[in-house]
Design a protein around this motif. Structure first.
Motif, PDB file in Angstrom:
ATOM      1  N   VAL A  10      44.812  39.254  31.701  1.00  0.00           N
ATOM      2  CA  VAL A  10      44.363  40.219  32.839  1.00  0.00           C
ATOM      3  C   VAL A  10      45.188  41.642  33.277  1.00  0.00           C
ATOM      4  N   ARG A  11      44.805  42.070  33.909  1.00  0.00           N
ATOM      5  CA  ARG A  11      45.644  43.506  34.172  1.00  0.00           C
ATOM      6  C   ARG A  11      46.171  43.809  35.725  1.00  0.00           C
ATOM      7  N   GLU A  12      45.625  43.177  36.274  1.00  0.00           N
ATOM      8  CA  GLU A  12      46.229  42.826  37.540  1.00  0.00           C
ATOM      9  C   GLU A  12      46.396  40.945  37.870  1.00  0.00           C
ATOM     10  N   LYS A  13      47.090  40.582  38.844  1.00  0.00           N
ATOM     11  CA  LYS A  13      47.256  39.627  39.214  1.00  0.00           C
ATOM     12  C   LYS A  13      46.233  38.748  40.298  1.00  0.00           C
ATOM     13  N   GLN A  14      45.421  39.452  40.874  1.00  0.00           N
ATOM     14  CA  GLN A  14      44.559  39.025  40.998  1.00  0.00           C
ATOM     15  C   GLN A  14      42.925  38.489  40.403  1.00  0.00           C
TER      16      GLN A  14
END
Length: 142
Positions: A80-84
């Motif tokens: 995924v692009r973002e940690k969250q």
């Protein structure tokens, strides 16, 4: 031979259940219709498919081959692009019926990831931080 992985097929014990997990639970697009013997899902870069586990043995000439669904020394990964997004994807998978095998946590390689098992026990890693992802959804390798 060109370096390309065109199709990944998982042998599953209940095709309808697995289609429902990936299509309805995770929201992956498919043209599968009831009665089709295989389900194909269009993903970015590779086609993902589900096929009854018994059918895999019928395709091979080795009569001693005993296919077994579930973990077999490999994991599949969804970066995924973002940690969250890791936590959100794990929650989505769990709501769809997956079993969380490893809650999301910081990793030794400087990223953040967690694992779930699909209805047949195949392990999926949801990961952030290892590689950037381009606009088309492909990993950018160094």
């Amino acid at each position: 031979m060109e370096p390309r992985l065109s199709l990944v097929t998982l042998g599953v014990t209940d095709l309808d259940r697995s289609v429902a997990f990936y299509r309805d639970g995770l929201g992956w697009p498919t043209s599968h219709k009831p009665g089709d013997g295989v389900a194909f899902f269009k993903t970015k870069g590779t086609v993902f498919s589900l096929y009854p586990i018994e059918g895999l043995a019928d395709e091979l000439p080795d009569t001693d081959f005993k296919p077994v669904a579930g973990p077999c020394g490999i994991t599949l990964a969804h970066n995924v692009r973002e940690k969250q997004e890791v936590d959100a994807a794990l929650k989505l998978a769990e709501a769809a019926g997956a079993v969380i095998r490893k809650p999301a946590a910081d990793t030794f390689w400087g990223g953040y990831s967690g694992y779930f098992a699909d209805p047949d026990g195949y392990l999926w890693e949801i990961a952030w931080g290892a590689f950037p992802i381009d606009d088309d959804g492909h990993l950018v390798l160094p």
